[in-house]
Write a protein that holds these residues in place. Sequence first.
Motif, PDB file in Angstrom:
ATOM      1  N   GLU A 159       0.827  -1.214   0.000  1.00  0.00           N
ATOM      2  CA  GLU A 159       0.000   0.000   0.000  1.00  0.00           C
ATOM      3  C   GLU A 159       0.858   1.259   0.000  1.00  0.00           C
ATOM      4  O   GLU A 159       0.544   2.231  -0.680  1.00  0.00           O
ATOM      5  CB  GLU A 159      -0.918   0.002   1.217  1.00  0.00           C
ATOM      6  CG  GLU A 159      -2.093  -0.931   1.099  1.00  0.00           C
ATOM      7  CD  GLU A 159      -2.953  -0.951   2.343  1.00  0.00           C
ATOM      8  OE1 GLU A 159      -2.783  -0.053   3.204  1.00  0.00           O
ATOM      9  OE2 GLU A 159      -3.788  -1.858   2.471  1.00  0.00           O
TER      10      GLU A 159
ATOM     11  N   ASP B  21       2.129   1.919  -3.501  1.00  0.00           N
ATOM     12  CA  ASP B  21       1.090   1.902  -4.529  1.00  0.00           C
ATOM     13  C   ASP B  21       1.206   0.684  -5.436  1.00  0.00           C
ATOM     14  O   ASP B  21       1.057   0.777  -6.662  1.00  0.00           O
ATOM     15  CB  ASP B  21       1.127   3.185  -5.375  1.00  0.00           C
ATOM     16  CG  ASP B  21       0.807   4.412  -4.540  1.00  0.00           C
ATOM     17  OD1 ASP B  21      -0.004   4.284  -3.603  1.00  0.00           O
ATOM     18  OD2 ASP B  21       1.376   5.482  -4.822  1.00  0.00           O
TER      19      ASP B  21
ATOM     20  N   SER C 281      -0.397  -2.332  -4.371  1.00  0.00           N
ATOM     21  CA  SER C 281      -1.377  -3.305  -3.878  1.00  0.00           C
ATOM     22  C   SER C 281      -2.337  -3.679  -5.002  1.00  0.00           C
ATOM     23  O   SER C 281      -2.651  -2.858  -5.873  1.00  0.00           O
ATOM     24  CB  SER C 281      -2.140  -2.741  -2.682  1.00  0.00           C
ATOM     25  OG  SER C 281      -2.803  -1.563  -3.038  1.00  0.00           O
ATOM     26  N   PRO C 282      -2.813  -4.917  -5.013  1.00  0.00           N
ATOM     27  CA  PRO C 282      -3.733  -5.339  -6.074  1.00  0.00           C
ATOM     28  C   PRO C 282      -5.076  -4.630  -5.956  1.00  0.00           C
ATOM     29  O   PRO C 282      -5.475  -4.199  -4.873  1.00  0.00           O
ATOM     30  CB  PRO C 282      -3.887  -6.848  -5.834  1.00  0.00           C
ATOM     31  CG  PRO C 282      -3.484  -7.062  -4.427  1.00  0.00           C
ATOM     32  CD  PRO C 282      -2.507  -5.984  -4.080  1.00  0.00           C
ATOM     33  N   GLU C 283      -5.786  -4.497  -7.095  1.00  0.00           N
ATOM     34  CA  GLU C 283      -7.067  -3.783  -7.069  1.00  0.00           C
ATOM     35  C   GLU C 283      -8.156  -4.593  -6.386  1.00  0.00           C
ATOM     36  O   GLU C 283      -9.108  -4.048  -5.868  1.00  0.00           O
ATOM     37  CB  GLU C 283      -7.511  -3.393  -8.476  1.00  0.00           C
ATOM     38  CG  GLU C 283      -7.838  -4.560  -9.378  1.00  0.00           C
ATOM     39  CD  GLU C 283      -6.758  -4.838 -10.404  1.00  0.00           C
ATOM     40  OE1 GLU C 283      -7.006  -5.677 -11.274  1.00  0.00           O
ATOM     41  OE2 GLU C 283      -5.694  -4.226 -10.341  1.00  0.00           O
ATOM     42  N   VAL C 284      -8.025  -5.929  -6.379  1.00  0.00           N
ATOM     43  CA  VAL C 284      -8.985  -6.805  -5.706  1.00  0.00           C
ATOM     44  C   VAL C 284      -8.221  -7.559  -4.621  1.00  0.00           C
ATOM     45  O   VAL C 284      -7.147  -8.094  -4.882  1.00  0.00           O
ATOM     46  CB  VAL C 284      -9.601  -7.807  -6.708  1.00  0.00           C
ATOM     47  CG1 VAL C 284     -10.579  -8.731  -6.016  1.00  0.00           C
ATOM     48  CG2 VAL C 284     -10.268  -7.070  -7.844  1.00  0.00           C
TER      49      VAL C 284
ATOM     50  N   ARG D 206     -10.286 -12.477  -4.725  1.00  0.00           N
ATOM     51  CA  ARG D 206      -9.875 -12.888  -6.069  1.00  0.00           C
ATOM     52  C   ARG D 206      -9.862 -14.415  -6.188  1.00  0.00           C
ATOM     53  O   ARG D 206     -10.382 -14.971  -7.157  1.00  0.00           O
ATOM     54  CB  ARG D 206      -8.490 -12.337  -6.389  1.00  0.00           C
ATOM     55  CG  ARG D 206      -7.903 -12.878  -7.681  1.00  0.00           C
ATOM     56  CD  ARG D 206      -6.497 -12.407  -7.915  1.00  0.00           C
ATOM     57  NE  ARG D 206      -6.347 -11.145  -8.571  1.00  0.00           N
ATOM     58  CZ  ARG D 206      -6.835 -10.821  -9.767  1.00  0.00           C
ATOM     59  NH1 ARG D 206      -7.561 -11.660 -10.421  1.00  0.00           N
ATOM     60  NH2 ARG D 206      -6.609  -9.659 -10.305  1.00  0.00           N
TER      61      ARG D 206
ATOM     62  N   GLU E 184     -12.247  -1.206  -0.358  1.00  0.00           N
ATOM     63  CA  GLU E 184     -11.410  -1.674  -1.453  1.00  0.00           C
ATOM     64  C   GLU E 184     -12.211  -1.954  -2.720  1.00  0.00           C
ATOM     65  O   GLU E 184     -11.632  -2.209  -3.765  1.00  0.00           O
ATOM     66  CB  GLU E 184     -10.651  -2.921  -1.011  1.00  0.00           C
ATOM     67  CG  GLU E 184      -9.816  -2.618   0.225  1.00  0.00           C
ATOM     68  CD  GLU E 184      -8.870  -3.723   0.584  1.00  0.00           C
ATOM     69  OE1 GLU E 184      -8.451  -4.463  -0.316  1.00  0.00           O
ATOM     70  OE2 GLU E 184      -8.538  -3.831   1.765  1.00  0.00           O
ATOM     71  N   LEU E 185     -13.530  -1.928  -2.605  1.00  0.00           N
ATOM     72  CA  LEU E 185     -14.403  -2.086  -3.765  1.00  0.00           C
ATOM     73  C   LEU E 185     -15.339  -0.890  -3.825  1.00  0.00           C
ATOM     74  O   LEU E 185     -15.649  -0.295  -2.792  1.00  0.00           O
ATOM     75  CB  LEU E 185     -15.232  -3.374  -3.651  1.00  0.00           C
ATOM     76  CG  LEU E 185     -14.470  -4.696  -3.741  1.00  0.00           C
ATOM     77  CD1 LEU E 185     -15.420  -5.843  -3.471  1.00  0.00           C
ATOM     78  CD2 LEU E 185     -13.834  -4.867  -5.098  1.00  0.00           C
TER      79      LEU E 185
ATOM     80  N   LEU F  36     -13.740  -8.315 -13.900  1.00  0.00           N
ATOM     81  CA  LEU F  36     -12.798  -7.843 -12.886  1.00  0.00           C
ATOM     82  C   LEU F  36     -11.497  -8.629 -12.916  1.00  0.00           C
ATOM     83  O   LEU F  36     -10.421  -8.079 -12.699  1.00  0.00           O
ATOM     84  CB  LEU F  36     -13.455  -7.942 -11.503  1.00  0.00           C
ATOM     85  CG  LEU F  36     -12.796  -7.202 -10.373  1.00  0.00           C
ATOM     86  CD1 LEU F  36     -12.790  -5.709 -10.651  1.00  0.00           C
ATOM     87  CD2 LEU F  36     -13.540  -7.485  -9.082  1.00  0.00           C
TER      88      LEU F  36
END
Length: 154
Positions: free
Chosen positions: A80, A83, A85-88, A93, A137-138, A152
């Motif tokens: 984090e 920058d 970190s995964p989007e999901v 996932r 996060e979503l 996604l």
Amino acid sequence: MARMHTRRRGSSGSDRPAADEPPEWSDVDASEIESRVVELAEQGHDPSQIGMKLRDEGVKGTPIPNVKLATDKKVGEILEENDASPEVPEDLRNLMERAIRLREHMQDNQQDAQNKRALQNTEAKVRRLVNYYRGDELPMDFRYTYRNAQELLE
């Protein structure tokens, strides 16, 4: 503690040894560990895979048994900050990938009752996790559907 979708109890697992500081033989600088974590994330590895790679391969040949003890940060926190970190989230996932595989299997094998039940249980878990991550996060308007999951994860 019982399992979520059965009446059986869970299986026991091993615990991590109680330690407050990293071992003496693992004397890698925290900044080198953080740069290696970001490098592995850019290569497409998940946070759990990053931890295993650091445990097995290490940094410059020295294994890192526990990233949190060595850097005072978890792998997710390091990602984090940089920058990367995964989007999901990883757990969501993995469950979505499983639900997609099960649904594709069900399209070919419509009489497979066991996998139909497994699909229902998996999608229930996905919906609970989506509710948990919604807003942080979503997006707030995200709803789990098979098509949303496919888009996604592509």
